[in-house]
Every structure is written in structure tokens, then in C-alpha cells.
Design an enzyme around this catalytic site. Structure first.
Site, PDB file in Angstrom:
ATOM      1  N   ASN A 242       0.822  -1.211   0.000  1.00 22.61           N
ATOM      2  CA  ASN A 242       0.000   0.000   0.000  1.00 22.61           C
ATOM      3  C   ASN A 242       0.866   1.274   0.000  1.00 22.61           C
ATOM      4  O   ASN A 242       1.466   1.603   1.019  1.00 22.61           O
ATOM      5  CB  ASN A 242      -0.902  -0.060   1.237  1.00 22.61           C
ATOM      6  CG  ASN A 242      -1.899   1.074   1.297  1.00 22.61           C
ATOM      7  OD1 ASN A 242      -1.603   2.200   0.908  1.00 22.61           O
ATOM      8  ND2 ASN A 242      -3.079   0.776   1.804  1.00 22.61           N
TER       9      ASN A 242
ATOM     10  N   GLU B 105      -2.067 -13.320   4.599  1.00 24.03           N
ATOM     11  CA  GLU B 105      -2.695 -12.820   5.819  1.00 24.03           C
ATOM     12  C   GLU B 105      -3.676 -13.842   6.368  1.00 24.03           C
ATOM     13  O   GLU B 105      -4.525 -14.331   5.633  1.00 24.03           O
ATOM     14  CB  GLU B 105      -3.438 -11.509   5.539  1.00 24.03           C
ATOM     15  CG  GLU B 105      -2.558 -10.302   5.753  1.00 24.03           C
ATOM     16  CD  GLU B 105      -3.264  -8.975   5.479  1.00 24.03           C
ATOM     17  OE1 GLU B 105      -4.473  -8.859   5.736  1.00 24.03           O
ATOM     18  OE2 GLU B 105      -2.571  -8.057   5.009  1.00 24.03           O
TER      19      GLU B 105
ATOM     20  N   ASP C 260      -0.820  -3.630   9.923  1.00 23.98           N
ATOM     21  CA  ASP C 260      -2.178  -4.105   9.686  1.00 23.98           C
ATOM     22  C   ASP C 260      -3.132  -3.086  10.305  1.00 23.98           C
ATOM     23  O   ASP C 260      -2.971  -2.722  11.473  1.00 23.98           O
ATOM     24  CB  ASP C 260      -2.387  -5.495  10.283  1.00 23.98           C
ATOM     25  CG  ASP C 260      -3.580  -6.158   9.614  1.00 23.98           C
ATOM     26  OD1 ASP C 260      -3.565  -6.291   8.375  1.00 23.98           O
ATOM     27  OD2 ASP C 260      -4.537  -6.512  10.307  1.00 23.98           O
TER      28      ASP C 260
ATOM     29  N   HIS D 166      -4.001   6.827  13.744  1.00 25.57           N
ATOM     30  CA  HIS D 166      -3.676   5.500  14.261  1.00 25.57           C
ATOM     31  C   HIS D 166      -2.261   5.086  13.823  1.00 25.57           C
ATOM     32  O   HIS D 166      -1.461   4.608  14.623  1.00 25.57           O
ATOM     33  CB  HIS D 166      -4.723   4.506  13.754  1.00 25.57           C
ATOM     34  CG  HIS D 166      -4.928   4.530  12.257  1.00 25.57           C
ATOM     35  ND1 HIS D 166      -5.066   5.694  11.538  1.00 25.57           N
ATOM     36  CD2 HIS D 166      -4.987   3.536  11.336  1.00 25.57           C
ATOM     37  CE1 HIS D 166      -5.220   5.415  10.255  1.00 25.57           C
ATOM     38  NE2 HIS D 166      -5.162   4.097  10.107  1.00 25.57           N
TER      39      HIS D 166
HETATM   40  P1  ITT Z   1      -0.761  -4.323   3.036  1.00 23.49           P
HETATM   41  O1  ITT Z   1      -1.479  -5.415   3.785  1.00 23.49           O
HETATM   42  O2  ITT Z   1       0.005  -4.798   1.853  1.00 23.49           O
HETATM   43  O3  ITT Z   1       0.069  -3.455   3.965  1.00 23.49           O
HETATM   44  P2  ITT Z   1      -3.468  -3.287   2.657  1.00 23.49           P
HETATM   45  O4  ITT Z   1      -3.960  -2.006   2.066  1.00 23.49           O
HETATM   46  O5  ITT Z   1      -4.082  -4.567   2.207  1.00 23.49           O
HETATM   47  O6  ITT Z   1      -1.875  -3.296   2.435  1.00 23.49           O
HETATM   48  P3  ITT Z   1      -4.457  -3.898   5.324  1.00 23.49           P
HETATM   49  O7  ITT Z   1      -4.498  -5.349   5.082  1.00 23.49           O
HETATM   50  O8  ITT Z   1      -3.897  -3.403   6.633  1.00 23.49           O
HETATM   51  O9  ITT Z   1      -3.595  -3.140   4.219  1.00 23.49           O
HETATM   52  O10 ITT Z   1      -5.909  -3.314   5.106  1.00 23.49           O
HETATM   53  C1  ITT Z   1      -6.229  -2.104   5.643  1.00 23.49           C
HETATM   54  C2  ITT Z   1      -7.527  -1.590   5.062  1.00 23.49           C
HETATM   55  O11 ITT Z   1      -7.915  -0.449   5.825  1.00 23.49           O
HETATM   56  C3  ITT Z   1      -7.380  -1.098   3.624  1.00 23.49           C
HETATM   57  O12 ITT Z   1      -8.656  -1.179   3.000  1.00 23.49           O
HETATM   58  C4  ITT Z   1      -7.000   0.356   3.792  1.00 23.49           C
HETATM   59  O13 ITT Z   1      -7.382   1.169   2.706  1.00 23.49           O
HETATM   60  C5  ITT Z   1      -7.742   0.718   5.069  1.00 23.49           C
HETATM   61  N1  ITT Z   1      -6.913   1.647   5.842  1.00 23.49           N
HETATM   62  C6  ITT Z   1      -5.878   1.357   6.652  1.00 23.49           C
HETATM   63  N2  ITT Z   1      -5.301   2.467   7.119  1.00 23.49           N
HETATM   64  C7  ITT Z   1      -5.997   3.481   6.582  1.00 23.49           C
HETATM   65  C8  ITT Z   1      -5.880   4.872   6.659  1.00 23.49           C
HETATM   66  O14 ITT Z   1      -4.904   5.448   7.339  1.00 23.49           O
HETATM   67  N3  ITT Z   1      -6.762   5.604   5.995  1.00 23.49           N
HETATM   68  C9  ITT Z   1      -7.741   5.049   5.259  1.00 23.49           C
HETATM   69  N4  ITT Z   1      -7.911   3.734   5.116  1.00 23.49           N
HETATM   70  C10 ITT Z   1      -7.045   2.959   5.784  1.00 23.49           C
HETATM   71 NA    NA Z   2      -3.164  -6.637   3.386  1.00 24.86          NA
END
Ligand code: ITT
Ligand code: NA
Length: 215
Positions: A8, A33, A62, A200
Site C-alpha cells: 500500500n 494474511e 495491519d 492511528h
Molecule cells: P498491506 O497489507 O500490503 O500493507 P493493505 O492495504 O491490504 O496493504 P491492510 O491489510 O492493513 O492493508 O488493510 C487495511 C484496510 O484499511 C485497507 O482497506 C486500507 O485502505 C484501510 N486503511 C488502513 N489504514 C488506513 C488509513 O490510514 N486511511 C484510510 N484507510 C485505511
Molecule cells: Na493486506
């Protein structure tokens, strides 16, 4: 060299502000995951997978959006729900609720392989067998990340920010940022520094950076 492992780019942009002393590199790796009701075990297991892949110290992130009136949904399923329903529909669902309070949570998992495989203590071994007997998710037993001798230890850092779900506003950030309002502004209306100051991820990164500097 520490690797911040994520697919991301939005997370990377925010993390860079805390990890920019040149000793951190981004690794774009989609580690497997696990499914769990809490972010901690997902981050811990992800850090182990990422460490095995990278062969050196890693940090994984996460995160998720927890809507109070939906009992914390989408929470650990935030990524899946963003891809399937999309954030506008999450807003539409929340708009029908009396309680639109929500929170973002982030758990960072750090693993460098240290402390692994040290003590083949018979008591640890008994615990491990009991955990194995309890099934793959250790049903009936609280998650005790990193305590058993055959599991790579992971250090976890958590951050939390309260807010509420609103109609989408703003162009910045990523993911659910346009529908998450904190202190009168959505996260998508804030620049990266302002979001980091309250978010966060910013809180979790601050704790990590402090620990990492004096370890
Ligand atoms: P990685 O696992 O590869 O790091 P990911 O985007 O799949 O990337 P997650 O599994 O942690 O990450 O999923 C987190 C979800 O929550 C994802 O849909 C993000 O867009 C959202 N999210 C997390 N932090 C956020 C933030 O600061 N602002 C907006 N959305 C967030
Ligand atoms: Na992820």
C-alpha cells in the site's frame, strides 16, 4: 536494514516521515494474511511471513476501520470490504445508523528473528502441544504471540484514533480517509503531516520509532 513491508503506497507515504533516516527500505510484498477477529494476531503472523521472505528485520502494518454502530465492522476485513462494497457504500450503511462513531486502528508488527529457538524448556513444549491440540487458531486459549519457543517472536505497536463516518470529502490520503472525520476534518482533507499527528498509524509509528531508536 529494516524493511517496511506493504503493498500500500499510502501507508508508505505516512511511514516515511518516521522512518526516513535512511535505514528503512520499502518492500512491496503481499505476505499471506490469516483471518482473525483482531489486528494483533494478523500483524504478528504477517511479520513472521514477511521476515521469512525478506531474510532480515521487517515491519508490517495491519490496519482497519471499526464502526461502532456495526459492532466494529469492517475492522480486520477493511481491505476486502473496500475492494468489494467500496467506501461510499460503507458510508451509506453507516448513514442509516444512530451511532456513526468509528475508529481507525493500526498494529505494527516487528520481527528480526532475535530470541528465536533459544530454550527448549519442557514447560514451553507442553504449552505448545496444548496449543496445537486446541486447533490452528488455538480455540479456547488466548493469543499469546511470541511466547512459545518454536514461534518467531514479534513485537507489536498499536495506535488508535476516534472519529465518525461522514459523506466523502477531500482528495488526500487513501482508503477510507474521505469518509472518516476527526476534529471537524476528514483524513482526506488533511495533509500527510497533519494526518500523522493524530492518526492511528502516526501513533503506532511514534511508539515503534521510539522503541527502535533505544533498543
Ligand atoms: P498491506 O497489507 O500490503 O500493507 P493493505 O492495504 O491490504 O496493504 P491492510 O491489510 O492493513 O492493508 O488493510 C487495511 C484496510 O484499511 C485497507 O482497506 C486500507 O485502505 C484501510 N486503511 C488502513 N489504514 C488506513 C488509513 O490510514 N486511511 C484510510 N484507510 C485505511
Ligand atoms: Na493486506
Amino acid at each position: 536494514m529494516l524493511r517496511y513491508v506493504t503493498t500500500n503506497p499510502g501507508k508508505v507515504r505516512e511511514a516515511e516521515r518516521y522512518l526516513r533516516d535512511g535505514s528503512v527500505e520499502r518492500l512491496d510484498f503481499d505476505y499471506p494474511e490469516i483471518q482473525a477477529a483482531e489486528l494483533g494476531p494478523i500483524a504478528a503472523q504477517g511479520a513472521r511471513e514477511a521476515y521469512r521472505h525478506a531474510g532480515g528485520p521487517v515491519l508490517v502494518d495491519d490496519a482497519g476501520l471499526f464502526v461502532e454502530g456495526l459492532d466494529g465492522f469492517p475492522g480486520p476485513y477493511s481491505s476486502y470490504v473496500e475492494e468489494t462494497l467500496g467506501i461510499e457504500r460503507v458510508h451509506d450503511i453507516a448513514a442509516d445508523l444512530d451511532d456513526r462513531r468509528a475508529a481507525f486502528r493500526c498494529v505494527l508488527g516487528y520481527c528480526d528473528g532475535d530470541g528465536f529457538a533459544a530454550s527448549p524448556d519442557p514447560i514451553d513444549r507442553g504449552d505448545r502441544d496444548a496449543a496445537a491440540a486446541a486447533g490452528p487458531n488455538g480455540e479456547g486459549k488466548p493469543a499469546d504471540e511470541g511466547e512459545s519457543a518454536d514461534v518467531l517472536p514479534v513485537k507489536l505497536f498499536e495506535g488508535y484514533v476516534p472519529g465518525r463516518i461522514v459523506a466523502p470529502r477531500g482528495e488526500g490520503g487513501f482508503g477510507y480517509d474521505p469518509i472518516f472525520e476527526h476534529d471537524g476534518e476528514t483524513f482526506a482533507e488533511m495533509d500527510t503531516d497533519r494526518k500523522n499527528a493524530v492518526s492511528h498509524r502516526g501513533r503506532a509509528l511514534e511508539k515503534f520509532a521510539e522503541w527502535y531508536a533505544d533498543r
